[in-house]
Motif scaffolding. Structure first.
Motif: not given
Length: 115
Positions: A9-36
């Protein structure tokens, strides 16, 4: 979704560690529209209640949301199917479209950390 599928699929970012903190960081970096919505949901379900019981359900929901949103082509296809189902006048066709979208969502949510 396997690592090879993600790679196709191209440059799809990897899934983070399965923790709330890591997931939030990945969302903030790669899909910020989801962060709010992520932050609002965390406050409502976890932070304001001081109840950790909903954390597994919270993680399952947001793991799936990020897994889908990190791949714009997959996200677009799911939304296209859902939109087409909403506009369908034939119930059987609408059901088929919703089922296809659901399968894609479930498959995306199976991604493991690092995939």
């Amino acid at each position: 979704m396997t690592a090879s599928t993600v790679g196709m699929r191209g440059s799809v970012p990897p899934m983070p560690e399965r923790t709330p903190k890591a997931l939030r960081a990945a969302i903030a970096q790669h899909t910020p529209k989801l962060l709010p919505d992520f932050d609002r949901n965390w406050r409502e379900k976890i932070a304001e209640t001081y109840d950790l019981a909903p954390v597994p359900a919270f993680m399952a929901r947001w793991w799936a949301e990020f897994a889908l949103a990190r791949d714009p082509r997959l996200e677009s296809e799911v939304h296209r199917l859902e939109d087409e189902a909403a506009a369908a006048t034939d119930n059987a066709h609408a059901k088929s479209l919703v089922e296809q979208a659901g399968r894609l969502r479930r498959e995306a949510s199976k991604a493991e950390p690092g995939q």
